[in-house]
Structures are given as C-alpha cells and as structure tokens.
Design a protein around this motif. Structure first.
Motif, PDB file in Angstrom:
ATOM      1  N   GLU B  56       8.962   3.316  40.654  1.00  0.00           N
ATOM      2  CA  GLU B  56       9.737   2.087  40.497  1.00  0.00           C
ATOM      3  C   GLU B  56      11.196   2.499  40.611  1.00  0.00           C
ATOM      4  O   GLU B  56      11.670   3.337  39.831  1.00  0.00           O
ATOM      5  N   ARG B  57      11.890   1.948  41.588  1.00  0.00           N
ATOM      6  CA  ARG B  57      13.264   2.402  41.872  1.00  0.00           C
ATOM      7  C   ARG B  57      14.284   1.502  41.167  1.00  0.00           C
ATOM      8  O   ARG B  57      14.190   0.276  41.241  1.00  0.00           O
ATOM      9  N   PHE B  58      15.256   2.160  40.524  1.00  0.00           N
ATOM     10  CA  PHE B  58      16.343   1.457  39.852  1.00  0.00           C
ATOM     11  C   PHE B  58      17.682   1.970  40.392  1.00  0.00           C
ATOM     12  O   PHE B  58      17.795   3.167  40.713  1.00  0.00           O
ATOM     13  N   ALA B  59      18.659   1.084  40.443  1.00  0.00           N
ATOM     14  CA  ALA B  59      19.961   1.490  40.972  1.00  0.00           C
ATOM     15  C   ALA B  59      21.080   0.737  40.266  1.00  0.00           C
ATOM     16  O   ALA B  59      20.870  -0.363  39.740  1.00  0.00           O
ATOM     17  N   ILE B  60      22.248   1.352  40.262  1.00  0.00           N
ATOM     18  CA  ILE B  60      23.467   0.695  39.777  1.00  0.00           C
ATOM     19  C   ILE B  60      24.503   0.869  40.882  1.00  0.00           C
ATOM     20  O   ILE B  60      24.667   1.966  41.413  1.00  0.00           O
ATOM     21  N   GLU B  61      25.187  -0.219  41.224  1.00  0.00           N
ATOM     22  CA  GLU B  61      26.183  -0.140  42.298  1.00  0.00           C
ATOM     23  C   GLU B  61      27.322  -1.112  41.991  1.00  0.00           C
ATOM     24  O   GLU B  61      27.104  -2.262  41.640  1.00  0.00           O
ATOM     25  N   LEU B  62      28.539  -0.605  42.162  1.00  0.00           N
ATOM     26  CA  LEU B  62      29.743  -1.384  41.851  1.00  0.00           C
ATOM     27  C   LEU B  62      30.096  -2.370  42.965  1.00  0.00           C
ATOM     28  O   LEU B  62      30.568  -3.468  42.708  1.00  0.00           O
ATOM     29  N   ASP B  63      29.869  -1.989  44.197  1.00  0.00           N
ATOM     30  CA  ASP B  63      30.247  -2.836  45.324  1.00  0.00           C
ATOM     31  C   ASP B  63      29.208  -3.939  45.532  1.00  0.00           C
ATOM     32  O   ASP B  63      28.012  -3.669  45.622  1.00  0.00           O
ATOM     33  N   ALA B  64      29.698  -5.177  45.640  1.00  0.00           N
ATOM     34  CA  ALA B  64      28.792  -6.326  45.708  1.00  0.00           C
ATOM     35  C   ALA B  64      27.911  -6.301  46.951  1.00  0.00           C
ATOM     36  O   ALA B  64      26.710  -6.565  46.874  1.00  0.00           O
ATOM     37  N   ASP B  65      28.520  -5.979  48.097  1.00  0.00           N
ATOM     38  CA  ASP B  65      27.747  -5.994  49.349  1.00  0.00           C
ATOM     39  C   ASP B  65      26.655  -4.923  49.332  1.00  0.00           C
ATOM     40  O   ASP B  65      25.525  -5.166  49.730  1.00  0.00           O
ATOM     41  N   ARG B  66      27.050  -3.726  48.875  1.00  0.00           N
ATOM     42  CA  ARG B  66      26.073  -2.637  48.874  1.00  0.00           C
ATOM     43  C   ARG B  66      24.974  -2.892  47.830  1.00  0.00           C
ATOM     44  O   ARG B  66      23.807  -2.573  48.054  1.00  0.00           O
ATOM     45  N   ALA B  67      25.376  -3.487  46.693  1.00  0.00           N
ATOM     46  CA  ALA B  67      24.377  -3.820  45.662  1.00  0.00           C
ATOM     47  C   ALA B  67      23.367  -4.824  46.220  1.00  0.00           C
ATOM     48  O   ALA B  67      22.163  -4.726  45.982  1.00  0.00           O
ATOM     49  N   GLN B  68      23.876  -5.768  46.981  1.00  0.00           N
ATOM     50  CA  GLN B  68      23.017  -6.788  47.601  1.00  0.00           C
ATOM     51  C   GLN B  68      22.025  -6.131  48.568  1.00  0.00           C
ATOM     52  O   GLN B  68      20.833  -6.441  48.576  1.00  0.00           O
TER      53      GLN B  68
END
Lengths: 216, 352
Positions: B56-68
């Motif tokens: 199960e993959r989890f991620a945190i990303e600050l940039d909105a486009d990349r998070a999307q």
C-alpha cells in the motif's frame, strides 16, 4: 489557486522574558514595507498566534518577516498602528481562522504628507486612479501612463518590498502633481477630454486587486 | 540551493536507471506492507522501487500539481508539508527518503532537510523496517548520530547516472533496529567507516536484497492549514473592506440627467460631495474640476488654574482643484486655511 506556500510569507515573533520564552509564527498573505518600516501586513492563523502577534504590533514590538524566496527582514510598525480583524471560515473545520490586516499610521493617512502608497504598481490604471483619488486631482484616466512614467524617471515613484502585491510609493505633494499635470497640458502632451461632462474612472474591488497582485 | 531549484521545491526526481538498480536491493513480503515516500513528487520513484510488490503506497508532496499526479497514479497522497503530517510509530515497512537538498529557513535553526526529514519520519518505520536514503554524499555526516542510534546493517552505494554524479548522490540502505547503549559506539564506528570508505561500491543492482517486513495498513494525518483554500478566503475577508478607503480609489463619478433642473442648493451639495466632478466651460475656460473634503485642525492652548489645556478644534471644509485646457491650475479653498497657518490638514480618506 494552488501552491499557496510558494506565495505566502511567514512572520516570526520571538520574545524572551525572565520565566518564559515565546516563539510563534503566522502566515503572511500580503505585505507592504520600506526596509524595516512595515506599512501593511495581512496575516492569518489560529486564535492564540494571531492574538499574540496583534498584541505585539500594538506594543510596537519587532518581528522577523521571511519572504517567499527565503529572504529575511526585521520589521516593525512604529506607533499608532491599526489592526483590522476578520474571520476565515473553513468549510471542513469547525473552528474559524483569524485574519488581521495591520496598517501603519503612514498608510492610514495615505495621500497626506506628500506620500501616496500604491498597492499594485504594475496595474497602471489602478495606480493612476489611486493617486488621483487620494490626492484629489483633476485628471483624466488616459494621463496615467505619461505622468507615472515621468514620476518613475525622476525617482518620485519608488517600488517597495511586497508579498502578494507589487507596492510602490509616490513622493509628491498634491501641489507638485497639479503643476506637473498643468505643464503637461500646456505642452499638449496630455489629451484633454473632447466633451464636457463627467469623467468616468474604472472601478476596483479589493478582492480583484489582491488576486491580480498575487498572480503578478 | 539556488533560487531556480527552490522555485521547483528542490524537485530532482530519481533517474529511472538508478530506480531500476535500487529495486534489486529490496525484497517485499507476500503478506503486504505499507510503504512511504515523504517527498514523493509524482510518485514515479516509489512506483519503481515497489514495482510488482503487494504494497500500500503512501506519499506526501508539497506541490499541488505533483501531489495530484501522485494521487492519480494510485498512491494515497497527502498534499502538504511533511512537518504538518503525523503518523503512528511503527506504521510503515519501507521508507524512501529523497528530500530536497536544501536547508530549512529559520524554523528549525537552518538545519539541513536531509536530517530533518529523517528525524521526522524514522519512528514511523516498524522494527526491521527498511530505510533507503538517496542524498548527496556529504550530507550523510549530519545524519550519523541519528542513524547509528536507530538503525543497523548499513550499506552505502555510489550512484552512477550522470544526473546522480552531478549531485554526488549516494544511496544508504539500513534496517530499523533498537540499538542498546553498549552497541551504539560500535554501530556508529561501522556506519562512519561505511560512509567514508576510500571508494564507495557502485550500485549494480546485483547486490543481495534486504527483506522488507510485513505491516498493516497505515494512516497519515494532516494537521496543517489548507493554505491553498485559506489564500482564496483571505481575499474576501471583512478586514480588507475596512482598508478600502485608504488603499483604493473612491468611486465618485455620477452620470445621468436629473428629472427636473437643479437649483443652486442642489448644485452646491452635489459639488461638495464630489458628484459634479468633470469637464466644464467653453473655449479658453474649459477645465476639469475636482472637489474634495478636507479636515482642518486648529490647536490652541488655554491656561486654567496653573494648568495648560491643549484644545484641538476640527473643522471640515471643501476644496476645488481645477486644471484648464491651456495648462493653468487653480486650487480654490476657504479663507480659514490662510488665517490658521498652523492648521493640520488630513487627507480625504482620513477625514472620512
């Protein structure tokens, strides 16, 4: 809008007393300042942080402002700063956030003492309309480009440090500006209105002006 | 970090060739596991490192486009700052750290991001969980104390992709372990000798793999402010409306023709209210007129019983400024201004 963290600044307040040490920060959405003198600061956060920063502004304390590019500046408002309060209701949260716009006494008397602060220098129609309105000048909207250009050339229109806007200050009294307009009219550099009647100026909403400043 | 790099939030994705070789270092359990990339970008690296695994993959990303894009790639992604995200200790089996190669500004004392990311996330690994850090070689030095206190079985490999060589990137792999006080020094010495050995081994992809332990489904909680949403709300805040009078031009023009002719009193009222500004006159007398309200403050002192009382008397008046077509200018004001030379005049906005 997306990626607000790239545009927001950060205001840090540190104070040490005998028993306690305070270190808090709030997010800054708009700022206008000249070196260490802050003129306008729009910040938001939770109750406690915003209350502490607001009290510190009223007490004439100093802060560290971190610009979105990481640059740091020590700032203060001086005496007689005014804080205007607002609430931000987030749909997904029960509690609302506090929002404050703090204004220096200089900006509060904008247009007086030969200084006029402009919120968005890049928007020429707004800059000219603000100058004309706050100084009470008889003028035409088409004259803005010419007058602002000459003011800029003579270093009477100076850019200021800003977050979420591109502020500037015009160092000229009403009399000086009136003479400048008169001279330009006499040499027919400025087109005089062809017809008698009211002069129509564009209208501006705070929300639109701020949104424009954030995107520029 | 240069400003150009800051603008893209220090986003330098893992070269795919290195991702392929790093994948060979990991053996995932068949029972399933939760894995985390706290600086995920589009999630491409996490997908590559866990390819074919039941995770199960989890991620945190600050940039909105990349998070999307990471979300669209099937990764459970939190859009926000890692330092506002919380997770339970022992939630993840595998932690992939490729943080921005930069220093934090002020908030944590200008520490390096590599260390801050490690400090924030290492407790989220289960005992026996695998840490994979891809960082510039020199930045491992700051992390040695923490790594030797909480990890063991270190290996450091030099990455050979041209883009990785540019940043002197190395990959450190280690296992989350409870290190006792007695073993700490030994562990630290081993780590230092591994990091600073004369020539680091090159990553080939043929190295014996580390076994990633199984773990249950994890959860990430975002405690920060939704800044994108708040930034939009700030524009409509009531606080801004109160600043309008001294920040923006006042709407003064009025158009239209009255139903009946105005008499003198009406004209006077409209003029002084600034509603009859505009162009008037004919031929040489054509001019633009503009009215404004001014406040005069007269200060005088009065001596009563040995005390001096300072009085301020405020008076509002109107002023008319004219500019003629031939360039003449004129300001018509009342006589009081000349009489009281010490009078203080404030702007129209202030008077309002």
């Amino acid at each position: 809008m997306q990626n607000a963290h790239l545009r927001l600044g950060r205001l840090e307040y540190q104070r040490s007393s005998v028993k306690t040490q305070t270190h808090i920060f709030v997010h800054v959405s708009q700022y206008v300042g000249e070196d260490e003198q802050a003129h306008l600061l729009s910040y938001f956060g939770n109750d406690a942080e915003v209350a502490a920063v607001t009290a510190a502004i009223q007490e004439n304390h100093r802060f560290d402002l971190i610009f979105p590019d990481g640059k740091k500046q020590r700032i203060g408002f001086g005496s007689d700063a005014t804080c205007y309060k607002g609430n931000l209701n987030l749909p997904k949260q029960k509690k609302s956030l506090r929002h404050i716009v703090a204004v220096s006494s200089w900006l509060h008397a904008n247009g007086g003492a030969g200084r006029t602060f402009l919120l968005n220098e890049d928007a020429e129609d707004l800059a000219w309309a603000t100058l004309v309105s706050l100084q009470g000048l008889p003028a035409d909207p088409r004259w803005g480009t010419n007058i602002l250009k000459t003011l800029r050339q003579e270093n009477k229109l100076v850019s200021l440090a800003g977050i979420g806007c591109t502020p500037a200050v015009v160092h000229a009294t009403r009399q000086e500006l009136l003479e400048r307009i008169g001279q330009a009219c006499s040499t027919q550099v400025l087109p005089f209105p062809e017809k008698n009647g009211p002069i129509l100026w564009p209208s501006f909403e705070v929300k639109d002006v701020l949104a424009q400043g954030m995107s520029s | 970090m240069r400003n150009v790099a800051r603008i893209k939030l220090g986003y330098y994705p893992l070269p795919p060739s290195e991702g392929e070789r790093l994948r060979g270092l990991l053996k995932f359990p068949t029972e399933g596991a939760s894995v985390l990339d706290p600086c995920a970008g589009t999630g491409a690296a996490l997908h590559q490192l866990t390819e074919g695994a039941i995770v199960e993959r989890f991620a945190i990303e600050l940039d909105a486009d990349r998070a999307q894009r990471a979300t669209e790639a099937g990764i459970t992604t939190v859009h926000g700052n890692l330092f506002d995200v919380q997770a339970k200790s022992g939630s993840f089996s595998f932690l992939y750290l490729n943080p921005p190669y930069d220093s934090e500004v002020a908030a944590f004392g200008n520490k390096r991001m590599e260390l801050l990311f490690l400090q924030r996330t290492f407790r989220w690994l289960v005992p026996g969980g695998i840490l994979l850090m891809v960082v510039p070689h020199a930045q491992l030095e700051d992390c040695t104390d923490l790594l030797s206190d909480a990890f063991s079985r270190f290996q450091v490999f030099r990455l050979t992709d041209p883009e990785s060589e540019r940043f002197d990137q190395v990959a450190l792999i280690a296992v989350r372990t409870r290190v006792s006080g007695a073993d700490y020094e030994k562990n630290r010495e081993f780590l230092i000798s591994t990091i600073w050995q004369k020539s680091l081994p090159l990553l080939t992809g043929e190295e014996p793999p580390y076994n990633v332990p199984p773990s249950a489904s994890a959860e990430l909680f975002y405690r920060g402010l939704p800044l994108d949403e708040v930034e939009g709300l700030v524009l409509s805040s009531a606080a801004w409306n109160k600043t309008r009078s001294f920040l923006l031009p006042k709407e003064e023009s009025s158009v239209g023709r009255p139903i009946t002719p105005l008499h003198g009193g009406h004209v006077g009222l409209l003029c002084t209210a600034g509603l009859l500004n505009g162009v008037f006159g004919t031929e040489q007398e054509r001019h633009i007129a503009r009215w404004r309200t001014v406040k005069y403050v007269t200060t005088f002192e009065e001596k009563i019983d040995g005390f001096t009382e300072v009085h301020k008397r405020e008076r509002f008046s109107n002023e008319l400024a004219l500019v003629y077509e031939d360039g003449r200018t004129l300001v018509l004001t009342d006589e009081k201004k000349k009489e009281n030379k010490d009078a203080e005049r404030t702007s129209e906005a202030r008077a309002a």
